[in-house]
Design a protein around this motif. Structure first.
Motif, PDB file in Angstrom:
ATOM      1  N   TYR A 143       0.936  -0.864   0.269  1.00 23.17           N
ATOM      2  CA  TYR A 143      -0.045   0.031   0.007  1.00 23.17           C
ATOM      3  C   TYR A 143       1.252   1.067  -0.005  1.00 23.17           C
ATOM      4  O   TYR A 143       0.386   2.410  -0.162  1.00 23.17           O
ATOM      5  N   MET A 144       1.840   1.107  -0.209  1.00 21.79           N
ATOM      6  CA  MET A 144       2.753   2.398  -0.048  1.00 21.79           C
ATOM      7  C   MET A 144       4.417   2.268  -0.969  1.00 21.79           C
ATOM      8  O   MET A 144       5.196   2.590  -1.495  1.00 21.79           O
ATOM      9  N   GLY A 145       4.302   1.058  -1.774  1.00 22.06           N
ATOM     10  CA  GLY A 145       4.706   0.776  -2.516  1.00 22.06           C
ATOM     11  C   GLY A 145       6.634   0.342  -2.762  1.00 22.06           C
ATOM     12  O   GLY A 145       7.617   0.487  -3.242  1.00 22.06           O
ATOM     13  N   LEU A 146       7.139   0.461  -1.282  1.00 25.98           N
ATOM     14  CA  LEU A 146       8.252   0.258  -0.609  1.00 25.98           C
ATOM     15  C   LEU A 146       9.094  -1.156  -1.866  1.00 25.98           C
ATOM     16  O   LEU A 146       8.471  -2.257  -1.102  1.00 25.98           O
ATOM     17  N   ARG A 147      10.350  -0.946  -1.863  1.00 28.01           N
ATOM     18  CA  ARG A 147      10.625  -2.272  -2.247  1.00 28.01           C
ATOM     19  C   ARG A 147      11.354  -2.942  -1.383  1.00 28.01           C
ATOM     20  O   ARG A 147      11.655  -2.184  -0.186  1.00 28.01           O
ATOM     21  N   VAL A 148      11.715  -4.288  -1.322  1.00 26.20           N
ATOM     22  CA  VAL A 148      12.089  -4.987   0.138  1.00 26.20           C
ATOM     23  C   VAL A 148      14.077  -4.707   0.360  1.00 26.20           C
ATOM     24  O   VAL A 148      13.419  -4.482   1.516  1.00 26.20           O
ATOM     25  N   GLY A 149      14.275  -3.866  -0.412  1.00 22.64           N
ATOM     26  CA  GLY A 149      15.598  -3.149   0.391  1.00 22.64           C
ATOM     27  C   GLY A 149      15.409  -1.852   1.160  1.00 22.64           C
ATOM     28  O   GLY A 149      16.249  -1.595   2.369  1.00 22.64           O
ATOM     29  N   GLU A 150      14.297  -1.386   0.261  1.00 19.13           N
ATOM     30  CA  GLU A 150      14.143  -0.222   1.446  1.00 19.13           C
ATOM     31  C   GLU A 150      13.246  -0.500   2.768  1.00 19.13           C
ATOM     32  O   GLU A 150      13.820   0.333   3.339  1.00 19.13           O
ATOM     33  N   MET A 255      -3.274  -0.732  -8.532  1.00 24.59           N
ATOM     34  CA  MET A 255      -4.040   0.155  -7.950  1.00 24.59           C
ATOM     35  C   MET A 255      -4.153   0.881  -7.637  1.00 24.59           C
ATOM     36  O   MET A 255      -5.149   1.731  -8.021  1.00 24.59           O
ATOM     37  N   LEU A 256      -2.955   1.931  -7.992  1.00 29.09           N
ATOM     38  CA  LEU A 256      -3.229   3.658  -7.750  1.00 29.09           C
ATOM     39  C   LEU A 256      -2.789   4.139  -9.301  1.00 29.09           C
ATOM     40  O   LEU A 256      -4.281   5.075  -9.280  1.00 29.09           O
ATOM     41  N   ARG A 258      -5.049   1.876 -12.021  1.00 28.06           N
ATOM     42  CA  ARG A 258      -6.549   1.615 -11.955  1.00 28.06           C
ATOM     43  C   ARG A 258      -7.381   3.281 -10.884  1.00 28.06           C
ATOM     44  O   ARG A 258      -8.685   3.226 -11.739  1.00 28.06           O
ATOM     45  N   LYS A 259      -6.523   2.996 -10.109  1.00 30.29           N
ATOM     46  CA  LYS A 259      -7.435   4.658  -9.344  1.00 30.29           C
ATOM     47  C   LYS A 259      -7.646   5.711  -9.561  1.00 30.29           C
ATOM     48  O   LYS A 259      -7.684   6.812  -9.463  1.00 30.29           O
ATOM     49  N   GLY A 260      -6.572   6.206 -11.296  1.00 29.91           N
ATOM     50  CA  GLY A 260      -6.641   7.212 -11.934  1.00 29.91           C
ATOM     51  C   GLY A 260      -5.966   7.729 -11.696  1.00 29.91           C
ATOM     52  O   GLY A 260      -5.770   9.100 -11.647  1.00 29.91           O
ATOM     53  N   ALA A 261      -4.540   7.676 -10.653  1.00 31.97           N
ATOM     54  CA  ALA A 261      -3.487   8.632 -10.513  1.00 31.97           C
ATOM     55  C   ALA A 261      -2.851   8.613 -11.310  1.00 31.97           C
ATOM     56  O   ALA A 261      -2.315   7.904 -12.153  1.00 31.97           O
ATOM     57  N   LEU A 269       6.368   8.030  -6.331  1.00 30.84           N
ATOM     58  CA  LEU A 269       6.219   7.098  -5.042  1.00 30.84           C
ATOM     59  C   LEU A 269       6.487   6.471  -5.208  1.00 30.84           C
ATOM     60  O   LEU A 269       7.048   5.333  -4.218  1.00 30.84           O
ATOM     61  N   LEU A 270       6.637   5.691  -6.451  1.00 29.13           N
ATOM     62  CA  LEU A 270       7.665   4.069  -6.020  1.00 29.13           C
ATOM     63  C   LEU A 270       9.433   4.123  -6.443  1.00 29.13           C
ATOM     64  O   LEU A 270      10.100   3.500  -6.237  1.00 29.13           O
ATOM     65  N   GLY A 271       9.605   5.739  -6.913  1.00 27.50           N
ATOM     66  CA  GLY A 271      11.157   5.954  -6.925  1.00 27.50           C
ATOM     67  C   GLY A 271      12.322   5.770  -7.892  1.00 27.50           C
ATOM     68  O   GLY A 271      12.576   5.121  -8.137  1.00 27.50           O
ATOM     69  N   HIS A 272      11.020   5.367  -9.082  1.00 28.48           N
ATOM     70  CA  HIS A 272      11.707   5.736 -10.521  1.00 28.48           C
ATOM     71  C   HIS A 272      12.397   6.514 -10.584  1.00 28.48           C
ATOM     72  O   HIS A 272      12.057   7.951 -10.843  1.00 28.48           O
TER      73      HIS A 272
END
Length: 302
Positions: A143-150, A255-256, A258-261, A269-272
């Motif tokens: 629900y916040m998109g963090l990577r495992v390492g993060e 999810m984001l 699909r909800k119109g983000a 948010l993903l840090g790309h």
């Protein structure tokens, strides 16, 4: 021949360079293993006489052993970084790994993800003694998109309780602030209230393992694997999907959108670093395609 003795100075220099550049311990370990594998393939050859041909030969042998294109590219990146480090530290003058083409990976392959119903069932499959900790870990990923390492590198001070935001140290040594969704707050607070007592009193890690140390990347991956196994326990083996902890991040991005983000917000948010990386999440499901097609009206001339 002992690789560590033969190229001791170079390997030590590479490790110092990676630490100084801020590479995570996980990346340092992976890159060192890849570089040792490359050095082993040289059969004692002096590094000064290594040519592009030797690097290509190593990468070809790696591919012939059946590794994925992504793994082959990581080994290439490790070897290239190794020589880059030696050049910057003035031990060598040329990088024989530079200019070699990357393997083409399946860029447009649709990511494996869980839809919202599946996500709820997955979170319900979390159980055991450390349930509140593990639930918080997987909520931060799904629900916040963090990577495992993060998640692994999170410290207590990264959570701003008043602002309800999390400061995340991501790839490329970049920080980003992510608002904590209202629904996640109570679970995160509960996990912090029940935080295990660390072995060292000054341990800042947000998530502690049962051994009293910072919860490791491997530890998170294993907890996820065990939970996914329970989640799919009633699914016939042939129909089980290759879920892993990283798929929770895929689910968040899906999810984001699909909800119109908009794509730019999802990228942040993903840090790309590049929006191109984010476009892989703009996949559309068969159901959505069917709905779209059903809206077409066919008007044939009489």
């Amino acid at each position: 021949m002992d690789i560590n003795e033969e190229y001791e100075e170079e390997l030590e220099a590479f490790l110092i360079w990676m630490k100084d550049a801020g590479y995570t311990p996980y990346t340092q370990k992976s890159y060192l293993a890849d570089v040792r594998q490359f050095l082993d393939s040289l059969n004692g050859k002096q590094l000064e006489s290594v040519k592009k041909l030797h690097v290509v030969s190593f990468l070809t042998s790696v591919r012939e052993r059946g590794v994925s294109d992504a793994t082959r590219n990581r080994k290439h990146a490790a070897v290239s970084c190794f020589f880059k480090a030696l050049i910057e530290l003035e031990l060598y003058t040329a990088n024989p790994a530079a200019g070699i083409k990357k393997s083409k990976t399946e860029k447009n392959r649709e990511p494996v993800y869980l839809d919202e119903d599946d996500l709820q069932r997955f979170l319900s499959a979390i159980d055991g003694k450390y349930r509140s900790r593990n639930l918080a870990v997987f909520l931060l990923m799904s629900y916040m998109g963090l990577r495992v390492g993060e998640v692994h590198t999170l410290n207590l001070s990264d959570y701003n309780v008043e602002r309800r935001s999390l400061r995340v140290f991501g790839k490329g040594r970049k920080w980003r602030n992510i608002p904590v969704p209202e629904g996640v707050v109570p679970y995160l607070d509960l996990a912090l209230e029940g935080r295990l007592t660390p072995w060292r009193s000054k341990e800042e890690a947000m998530f502690i393992s049962q051994k009293g140390r910072r919860l490791s990347i491997r530890g998170i991956q294993q907890i996820a694997a065990d939970t996914f196994a329970r989640f799919q326990s009633e699914v016939p083996a042939a129909h089980r999907r290759p879920y892993s902890s990283h798929k929770l991040r895929h689910s968040f991005a899906t999810m984001l959108l699909r909800k119109g983000a908009d794509l730019r917000t999802v990228q942040e948010l993903l840090g790309h670093s590049s929006i191109q990386t984010t476009t892989v999440y703009t996949h559309i499901t068969s159901r959505e395609k069917e709905v779209a097609m059903s809206r077409l009206q066919l008007h044939m001339p009489q």
